[in-house]
Design a protein around this motif. Structure first.
Motif, short mmCIF file in Angstrom:
data_model
loop_
_atom_site.label_atom_id
_atom_site.label_comp_id
_atom_site.label_asym_id
_atom_site.label_seq_id
_atom_site.Cartn_x
_atom_site.Cartn_y
_atom_site.Cartn_z
N GLN A 38 53.16 -18.89 26.58
CA GLN A 38 51.76 -19.38 26.61
C GLN A 38 52.33 -21.04 27.27
OE1 GLN A 38 47.24 -18.40 26.67
NE2 GLN A 38 48.01 -19.23 25.07
N GLN A 39 53.27 -21.58 26.01
CA GLN A 39 53.99 -23.14 25.69
C GLN A 39 54.74 -23.15 26.92
OE1 GLN A 39 54.89 -22.43 21.77
NE2 GLN A 39 53.02 -23.87 21.00
N TYR A 40 55.40 -21.93 27.36
CA TYR A 40 56.72 -21.97 28.01
C TYR A 40 56.50 -21.84 29.66
CZ TYR A 40 60.39 -23.42 24.88
OH TYR A 40 61.11 -22.94 23.39
N SER A 41 54.69 -21.78 29.39
CA SER A 41 54.42 -21.11 31.10
C SER A 41 54.98 -20.60 31.57
CB SER A 41 54.25 -22.39 32.46
OG SER A 41 54.38 -23.63 30.72
N ASN B 254 62.18 -10.66 21.71
CA ASN B 254 61.60 -9.84 20.68
C ASN B 254 61.75 -9.76 19.52
OD1 ASN B 254 63.18 -7.91 18.80
ND2 ASN B 254 65.23 -8.56 18.85
N LEU C 44 63.40 -14.50 30.12
CA LEU C 44 63.61 -15.63 28.79
C LEU C 44 62.99 -14.37 27.69
CD1 LEU C 44 62.90 -18.17 27.69
CD2 LEU C 44 60.61 -18.54 27.76
N ARG D 112 51.46 -17.11 22.44
CA ARG D 112 50.99 -18.60 22.52
C ARG D 112 52.76 -19.18 22.53
NH1 ARG D 112 49.28 -19.97 17.26
NH2 ARG D 112 51.80 -19.59 17.18
N MET D 113 53.66 -18.80 22.73
CA MET D 113 55.26 -18.40 22.49
C MET D 113 55.42 -18.61 24.27
SD MET D 113 58.36 -16.77 23.26
CE MET D 113 58.54 -17.81 24.63
#
Lengths: 332, 332
Positions: B112-115, B97, B94, B109-110
């Motif tokens: 984490q949100q996508y684990s 940039n 993933l 955070r991002m």
DNA sequence: ATAATTTTTGCAACCGGTTGCAAAAAAAAC
DNA sequence: GTTTTTTTTGCAACCGGTTGCAAAAATTAT
């Protein structure tokens, strides 16, 4: 480990729905409730799990960024622009490297397994069958740098390669070259075919000019160099249209290796106008391809398609322009 | 739209667990059952949804590939190697940039949100605080091209930049240069600092040689060129160690612009040995950084960490070597 | 053939969220 | 102060899978 929706609900003493709603915009929550939930969430450092959410919403905000061009420096810029553009719109690029892939099956399955919302195929050398396979699975797809057809199967964004070929030919004609040639990328790349088509089409209007063509094995420095070395040893033309800048740079290297000079002995015009073509020690005359517009338009198109999946496929083509530098003799 | 586990179960006339088990390796299913399920699955074109699966397994096989280097051509190769390497191990990159990002918060955070299962930070210019922030959230992280310390906070894979600086200095000394200088990348990049440290450290053993240093504003052609132009107008050294190849190429361009030649008037040694440094019209003497090993080692480390998250952080450093080309005067 | 053991299977709860629906609360109308 | 309307809230089912546990089936031992 990390806090879940339920943890927040418990802490705030409310239902899980309430918590869910505070994190879904457009949902009905009173201000008081929102405050309470946000407080609890902040204390626990909670943020919603996108993947769990995607199960019910059927939106992952994941976009497959599919390419097989990992050797042409211009693609670094392409990836830069794509990743930033997607990020700015809350989308996430899942990068797929198709370099040695011949069969769309695997990549397609993979994209499905990760439930991507759409796929951007960024390549001029990948056969159209790839993007078509994606489309057939109802996956929104944009083929950036794809081939233009008047009734496209999938959305295509790029330049009119045929016209670019014509443009190169006109440029060579105007400068008085009498014997010209096309040096293409991999023969199966649609971009290489189309550029040649335009090139020859324009030249057919000038029967006094002789022309020929050949292909390098890849859009790469080494391939361009090797092919130009071969050409120079035979019966070279006065000027070459190389279908890509990196190919041109390889060709230039070959020219110098043979003790010749550009543009005095051999003229070269490239295509792309990548950053390093402007470097002083390269200084390549080339056709500028408007990468930024192409990419931002691709992203816009993708975003639009997420809301309207059955949108009728369109082709968006951007005009090119010649950037004059030092590898073609001046116009008379 | 696409077939689900339940559809397959119904069609095969078995329980959902049975279907799940046929698609989970190591699970207990009889051959007969597997046959039945596989038949039904094939007929429906079913393949399991990774994201739904990840909810219970707590493994997404998603790896954050985090970088802010989208202008240095060497990073195209870096992305190529990473994406292929990860794909080969069933992991998915993933791409994140971080070009203009100063705060780790958002990106963290991002991720984490996508684990994501882990994050690879590929950058020599990103401050260590980024990778540390990831680590603090118990996210397995490898900092590729990171700074070596004897007791690292996070896994680091790369070269010993201090030693590379020494190596460059030794090289210049051996070739008899009496006045040398270091041209670094962005001053806050740890790699630039460390290379300078090694450079000066080695030179301190040769008091007869004068040396100085300055920094370009980025690891880029333009920045290298601008800085070298400035230097040449003042009181230039005989030879420069440029902390990066693309910087060196910019510097070379400045040298030629001023009507000077390398190596006759000014010697230059770079670092990285990127593909184009070997191009005939560049032909840069440089220090080779073993990118392939660095990246495959980074991936290995990441894979190992997925099984053993509390693994003690280690530093893996690879040796460099000088690649002699045409921008430094020969050894006596 | 029966008992003991091992393997295979299905049930049901769960992963972390969302959402239609109806009840409860608040606001507006009378 | 009621009644009507609107807004807010919680319940419970669901998204597409996995997995512990116990029952059922198949093996093996006796």
């Amino acid at each position: 480990m990390t806090a879940t929706l339920k943890d927040v609900a418990t802490r705030a003493g409310v239902s899980t729905s309430a918590v869910s709603r505070t994190f879904t915009d457009g949902a009905s929550v009173s201000l008081k409730m929102r405050r309470k939930v946000e407080k609890a969430a902040a204390e626990l450092g909670y943020s919603p799990n996108f993947l769990a959410r995607s199960l019910t919403t059927r939106r992952t905000k994941l976009i497959g960024l599919v390419s097989n061009n990992f050797h042409n420096p211009i693609f670094l810029q392409v990836f830069d622009l794509f990743t930033r553009g997607l990020q700015d719109r809350g989308l996430r690029p899942l990068l797929v490297n198709l370099s040695d892939e011949v069969d769309p099956e695997n990549s397609l399955r993979m994209l499905q397994q990760y439930s991507v919302d759409g796929a951007i195929v960024a390549s001029s050398t990948l056969p159209p069958v790839f993007s078509k396979a994606f489309r057939d699975q109802k996956l929104p797809v944009v083929h950036t740098f794809g081939r233009y057809t008047s009734s496209p199967d999938v959305h295509v964004v790029g330049i009119d390669n045929v016209e670019a070929g014509r443009m190169a030919a006109r440029e060579l004609v105007q400068r008085g070259y009498k014997k010209v040639a096309y040096l293409g990328g991999p023969q199966l790349a649609t971009s290489a075919q189309d550029r040649l088509e335009g090139f020859e089409n324009e030249l057919s209007r000038h029967p006094e000019i002789t022309h020929s063509h050949s292909y390098a094995s890849a859009y790469s420095f080494e391939a361009g160099r090797a092919e130009m070395l071969r050409l120079l040893k035979e019966n070279p033309a006065e000027a070459y249209f190389c279908a890509d800048d990196v190919l041109s740079i390889g060709a230039l290297s070959a020219v110098k290796d043979m003790g010749l000079r550009a543009p005095e002995d051999i003229g070269i015009i490239g295509l792309n106008d990548m950053e390093m073509s402007g470097w002083e020690n390269i200084n390549l005359t080339t056709i500028h391809q408007p990468i930024r517009q192409i990419i931002s338009s691709s992203i816009e198109l993708m975003v639009a398609m997420l809301d309207e999946p059955d949108r009728y496929p369109e082709a968006r083509l951007f005009p090119c322009r010649v950037v004059e530098r030092g590898t073609l003799r001046p116009r008379p």
